[in-house]
Motif scaffolding. Structure first.
Motif, short mmCIF file in Angstrom:
data_model
loop_
_atom_site.label_atom_id
_atom_site.label_comp_id
_atom_site.label_asym_id
_atom_site.label_seq_id
_atom_site.Cartn_x
_atom_site.Cartn_y
_atom_site.Cartn_z
N ARG A 1 -19.25 -64.67 77.78
CA ARG A 1 -19.61 -63.45 78.50
C ARG A 1 -20.24 -63.79 79.85
O ARG A 1 -19.99 -63.11 80.86
N ALA A 2 -21.05 -64.84 79.88
CA ALA A 2 -21.65 -65.25 81.15
C ALA A 2 -20.59 -65.71 82.15
O ALA A 2 -20.68 -65.44 83.35
N VAL A 3 -19.57 -66.40 81.65
CA VAL A 3 -18.45 -66.78 82.53
C VAL A 3 -17.80 -65.53 83.11
O VAL A 3 -17.49 -65.45 84.31
N MET A 4 -17.59 -64.52 82.28
CA MET A 4 -16.97 -63.27 82.71
C MET A 4 -17.81 -62.55 83.76
O MET A 4 -17.27 -62.07 84.76
N GLU A 5 -19.10 -62.50 83.54
CA GLU A 5 -19.96 -61.66 84.37
C GLU A 5 -20.59 -62.38 85.56
O GLU A 5 -20.98 -61.73 86.53
N LYS A 6 -20.67 -63.71 85.51
CA LYS A 6 -21.44 -64.42 86.53
C LYS A 6 -20.65 -65.46 87.31
O LYS A 6 -21.22 -66.16 88.16
N THR A 7 -19.36 -65.58 87.04
CA THR A 7 -18.55 -66.53 87.80
C THR A 7 -17.26 -65.84 88.27
O THR A 7 -16.89 -64.79 87.74
N PRO A 8 -16.56 -66.44 89.23
CA PRO A 8 -15.26 -65.89 89.64
C PRO A 8 -14.12 -66.35 88.74
O PRO A 8 -12.96 -66.04 89.01
N GLU B 1 -17.39 -80.41 79.60
CA GLU B 1 -18.65 -80.72 80.25
C GLU B 1 -19.00 -79.69 81.32
O GLU B 1 -20.18 -79.36 81.52
N GLY B 2 -17.99 -79.16 82.00
CA GLY B 2 -18.28 -78.13 82.99
C GLY B 2 -18.87 -76.88 82.37
O GLY B 2 -19.79 -76.26 82.93
N ALA B 3 -18.36 -76.49 81.21
CA ALA B 3 -18.92 -75.34 80.51
C ALA B 3 -20.35 -75.61 80.06
O ALA B 3 -21.22 -74.74 80.13
N SER C 1 -27.32 -74.34 83.38
CA SER C 1 -27.76 -73.63 84.58
C SER C 1 -28.14 -72.18 84.29
O SER C 1 -28.95 -71.59 85.02
N GLU C 2 -27.58 -71.62 83.23
CA GLU C 2 -27.87 -70.24 82.85
C GLU C 2 -28.99 -70.14 81.81
O GLU C 2 -29.28 -69.04 81.33
N GLY C 3 -29.59 -71.25 81.48
CA GLY C 3 -30.73 -71.23 80.57
C GLY C 3 -30.38 -71.30 79.10
O GLY C 3 -31.26 -71.09 78.24
#
Length: 324
Positions: free
Chosen positions: A126-133, A140-142, A148-150
């Motif tokens: 959900r954070a990928v959906m709402e906070k990234t393009p 490892e990137g995830a 970074s998002e806590g």
């Protein structure tokens, strides 16, 4: 051997189930839907408590995307479930990796794949959906994005049940999984709020004892999950490779767009899957769908697939029909 390794579930017909706050029963599959909103559907019997969590989130004022996230988070924490969450069975190297996706009816979506040490991959999706393009982050990137998002990093160790099963598996280290024995019970959830808005979620630890790096259908938008407010929603469970080959969830939504009922669309997806996969006797896959009018359908390759259906009034487990 773990219950997860038994794909053909023991029938629950005639068994009473109770979920706090909701009336839960088991009834036979019915093509007719009660057409009640809100409506939550999820795969397998662990969908009963997941549905309860989703309905309670709606009752407390949450949106439909809040509800489908909260519902599967409940399963991600279930220590008895060895197919979802960090307690899930590991890959061949003894490492548990997780996949998840989430989507709303307006086309917004996010997913993560091959993620380690994150307790709630659905929340990371959900954070990928709402906070990234982006739509998908992997590996490892995830994990870096999670930090970074806590999101806290959990200790990387197998749960007691998973560790025991892994040690047993290593005695033979059979490479090819036989799906009706070596089960991976993804939870997929799709839901509709009182206003007809749709959303869905899907989360899994994937195929037990897979090759390190393997990703299944669950985090792939259009394979394990697809949602469109104009049409309906669909989710999938079973051998991910077979579902990816036919873009299962997207196929079902498009068939509903063309006028098929959810049940008819799921049946056609199963026929397509059978035609595109060899050794079908060793492959199980199940599909679950709802259209924008609240009609529900499900279908599987083999017997044993069931799903949970919840409204504000009840939460029931339903046995799906199958091709064989």
């Amino acid at each position: 051997m773990s219950q997860r390794r038994k794909f053909i579930k023991q029938s629950l017909m005639g068994t009473a189930l109770f979920i706090p706050g909701l009336e839960s029963t088991v009834r036979p599959f019915s093509r007719k839907e009660i057409n009640s909103k809100p409506l939550i559907l999820s795969t397998w019997n662990h969908g009963l408590p997941a549905n309860d969590a989703a309905i309670q989130r709606l009752k407390s004022g949450g949106s439909i995307i809040d509800a489908v996230e909260a519902g599967v988070k409940d399963t991600e924490l279930d220590m008895d479930n060895l197919s979802v969450g960090l307690q899930g069975l590991p890959d061949r190297e003894g490492i548990t990796t997780l996949d998840a996706s989430i989507m709303t009816g307006d086309g917004s979506c996010g997913s993560v794949a091959f993620v380690r040490q994150i307790k709630h991959p659905i929340s990371l999706a959900r954070a990928v959906m709402e906070k990234t393009p982006h739509v998908m982050l992997a590996g490892e990137g995830a994990r870096q994005f999670a930090i970074s998002e806590g999101f806290p990093l959990e200790k990387e160790e197998l749960s007691p049940k998973a560790a025991e099963a892994y040690q047993e598996w290593k005695k033979t280290s059979q490479y090819k999984p036989i799906i009706n024995i070596e089960n991976h019970d993804t939870i997929g959830m799709i839901g509709m709020d009182a206003n007809g808005n749709l959303a869905g979620s899907c989360t899994t630890s994937g195929l037990a004892y897979k090759m390190h790096g393997r990703v299944g259908d669950s985090p792939i938008i259009g394979a394990g999950l697809f949602v469109d407010n104009e049409v309906g929603a669909a989710t999938a469970t079973g051998l991910g490779e077979s579902i990816i080959r036919i873009c299962g969830a997207f196929l079902i939504v498009e068939l509903m767009r063309q006028g098929r009922s959810p049940r008819e669309a799921c049946e056609e997806a199963v026929r397509r899957l059978i035609s595109k996969n060899k050794n079908i006797k060793d492959i199980q896959a199940g599909f679950l769908a709802m259209n924008k009018d609240g009609e529900v359908g499900a279908f599987a390759v083999h017997p044993g697939f069931n799903y949970a259906q919840a409204t504000l009034q009840e939460n029931v487990l339903i046995d799906s029909k199958s091709h064989f």
